[in-house]
Design a protein around this motif. Structure first.
Motif, PDB file in Angstrom:
ATOM      1  N   SER A 156     -15.923 -33.771 -13.514  1.00 29.74           N
ATOM      2  CA  SER A 156     -16.978 -33.549 -14.597  1.00 29.74           C
ATOM      3  C   SER A 156     -18.091 -34.388 -14.496  1.00 29.74           C
ATOM      4  N   GLU A 157     -19.090 -34.362 -15.542  1.00 32.54           N
ATOM      5  CA  GLU A 157     -20.206 -35.106 -15.583  1.00 32.54           C
ATOM      6  C   GLU A 157     -20.146 -36.348 -16.422  1.00 32.54           C
ATOM      7  N   PHE A 158     -18.736 -36.789 -16.737  1.00 33.19           N
ATOM      8  CA  PHE A 158     -18.423 -37.930 -17.723  1.00 33.19           C
ATOM      9  C   PHE A 158     -18.085 -39.053 -16.893  1.00 33.19           C
ATOM     10  N   ALA A 159     -18.681 -40.112 -17.182  1.00 32.05           N
ATOM     11  CA  ALA A 159     -18.029 -41.697 -16.866  1.00 32.05           C
ATOM     12  C   ALA A 159     -17.406 -42.179 -17.980  1.00 32.05           C
ATOM     13  N   LEU A 160     -16.237 -42.984 -17.451  1.00 28.34           N
ATOM     14  CA  LEU A 160     -15.393 -43.639 -18.343  1.00 28.34           C
ATOM     15  C   LEU A 160     -16.066 -44.761 -18.989  1.00 28.34           C
ATOM     16  N   HIS A 161     -15.984 -44.815 -20.526  1.00 27.46           N
ATOM     17  CA  HIS A 161     -16.628 -45.774 -21.095  1.00 27.46           C
ATOM     18  C   HIS A 161     -15.561 -47.022 -21.436  1.00 27.46           C
ATOM     19  N   ASN A 207     -21.473 -39.349 -21.769  1.00 31.16           N
ATOM     20  CA  ASN A 207     -22.384 -38.460 -21.209  1.00 31.16           C
ATOM     21  C   ASN A 207     -23.933 -38.593 -21.259  1.00 31.16           C
ATOM     22  N   GLU A 208     -24.756 -38.402 -20.204  1.00 33.84           N
ATOM     23  CA  GLU A 208     -25.872 -38.788 -20.505  1.00 33.84           C
ATOM     24  C   GLU A 208     -27.008 -37.746 -21.543  1.00 33.84           C
ATOM     25  N   GLU A 209     -26.214 -36.614 -21.529  1.00 31.56           N
ATOM     26  CA  GLU A 209     -27.073 -35.181 -21.992  1.00 31.56           C
ATOM     27  C   GLU A 209     -26.068 -34.844 -23.256  1.00 31.56           C
ATOM     28  N   GLU A 210     -27.080 -34.188 -24.132  1.00 27.80           N
ATOM     29  CA  GLU A 210     -26.451 -33.680 -25.264  1.00 27.80           C
ATOM     30  C   GLU A 210     -25.472 -32.619 -24.939  1.00 27.80           C
ATOM     31  N   PRO A 211     -24.145 -32.575 -25.103  1.00 30.33           N
ATOM     32  CA  PRO A 211     -23.194 -31.787 -24.644  1.00 30.33           C
ATOM     33  C   PRO A 211     -23.056 -30.350 -25.604  1.00 30.33           C
ATOM     34  N   ASP A 212     -22.654 -29.311 -24.959  1.00 33.55           N
ATOM     35  CA  ASP A 212     -22.379 -28.382 -25.828  1.00 33.55           C
ATOM     36  C   ASP A 212     -20.911 -28.378 -26.073  1.00 33.55           C
ATOM     37  N   ILE A 213     -20.515 -28.637 -27.278  1.00 30.56           N
ATOM     38  CA  ILE A 213     -19.337 -28.950 -27.619  1.00 30.56           C
ATOM     39  C   ILE A 213     -17.851 -28.013 -27.124  1.00 30.56           C
TER      40      ILE A 213
END
Length: 78
Positions: free
Chosen positions: A39-44, A57-63
Protein backbone atom coordinates in the motif's frame (compact mmCIF):
# COMPACT_ATOMS: atom_id res chain seq x y z
CA UNK A 1 -2.23 16.70 4.32
CA UNK A 2 -0.64 13.95 6.39
CA UNK A 3 -3.06 11.46 7.97
CA UNK A 4 -2.54 8.75 10.56
CA UNK A 5 -4.60 5.57 10.39
CA UNK A 6 -5.00 3.22 13.33
CA UNK A 7 -5.45 -0.52 12.81
CA UNK A 8 -6.41 -2.71 15.75
CA UNK A 9 -6.69 -6.46 15.41
CA UNK A 10 -9.71 -7.94 17.12
CA UNK A 11 -9.01 -10.98 19.29
CA UNK A 12 -5.24 -10.57 18.97
CA UNK A 13 -4.74 -11.56 22.65
CA UNK A 14 -6.62 -14.80 21.94
CA UNK A 15 -4.44 -15.48 18.91
CA UNK A 16 -1.34 -14.98 21.09
CA UNK A 17 -2.77 -17.39 23.66
CA UNK A 18 -3.44 -20.02 20.99
CA UNK A 19 -0.18 -19.79 19.03
CA UNK A 20 2.28 -18.40 21.56
CA UNK A 21 4.01 -15.10 22.09
CA UNK A 22 7.13 -15.81 20.04
CA UNK A 23 5.26 -17.00 16.95
CA UNK A 24 2.80 -14.10 17.08
CA UNK A 25 5.57 -11.52 17.56
CA UNK A 26 7.13 -12.70 14.29
CA UNK A 27 3.72 -12.79 12.60
CA UNK A 28 3.11 -9.20 13.77
CA UNK A 29 6.37 -7.99 12.20
CA UNK A 30 5.60 -9.78 8.93
CA UNK A 31 2.08 -8.33 8.89
CA UNK A 32 3.44 -4.79 9.19
CA UNK A 33 5.91 -5.42 6.37
CA UNK A 34 3.12 -6.87 4.22
CA UNK A 35 0.74 -3.96 4.80
CA UNK A 36 3.32 -1.27 4.13
CA UNK A 37 4.75 -3.00 1.06
CA UNK A 38 1.32 -3.52 -0.55
CA UNK A 39 0.00 0.00 0.00
CA UNK A 40 0.91 3.67 0.01
CA UNK A 41 1.26 3.75 3.80
CA UNK A 42 4.34 4.06 5.94
CA UNK A 43 4.64 2.74 9.46
CA UNK A 44 4.22 5.53 11.98
CA UNK A 45 4.17 3.47 15.17
CA UNK A 46 3.19 0.03 16.41
CA UNK A 47 2.22 -1.27 19.82
CA UNK A 48 2.31 -5.04 19.92
CA UNK A 49 0.91 -5.39 23.43
CA UNK A 50 -2.04 -3.12 22.57
CA UNK A 51 -2.47 -4.73 19.13
CA UNK A 52 -2.25 -1.34 17.39
CA UNK A 53 -0.58 -0.38 14.14
CA UNK A 54 -0.39 3.30 13.16
CA UNK A 55 0.18 4.09 9.50
CA UNK A 56 0.80 7.44 7.84
CA UNK A 57 -0.21 8.65 4.43
CA UNK A 58 0.74 11.92 2.78
CA UNK A 59 -2.55 12.33 0.91
CA UNK A 60 -6.13 12.76 2.06
CA UNK A 61 -7.47 9.19 1.88
CA UNK A 62 -10.78 7.97 0.54
CA UNK A 63 -11.97 6.24 3.73
CA UNK A 64 -13.99 3.53 1.96
CA UNK A 65 -11.12 2.73 -0.38
CA UNK A 66 -8.64 2.78 2.50
CA UNK A 67 -10.80 0.43 4.55
CA UNK A 68 -11.12 -2.01 1.66
CA UNK A 69 -7.39 -1.97 0.90
CA UNK A 70 -6.42 -2.61 4.52
CA UNK A 71 -9.02 -5.34 5.08
CA UNK A 72 -8.00 -7.07 1.86
CA UNK A 73 -4.28 -6.94 2.66
CA UNK A 74 -4.75 -8.22 6.21
CA UNK A 75 -7.13 -10.98 5.07
CA UNK A 76 -4.75 -12.14 2.35
CA UNK A 77 -1.84 -12.15 4.78
CA UNK A 78 -3.60 -14.02 7.57
Amino acid sequence: MKTITLITLTNWPLIIELFGYSYCKNLWKELIIHITSKSEFALHNEKYQSNEIYLTNEEEPDIKKLNLILKTNITIFL
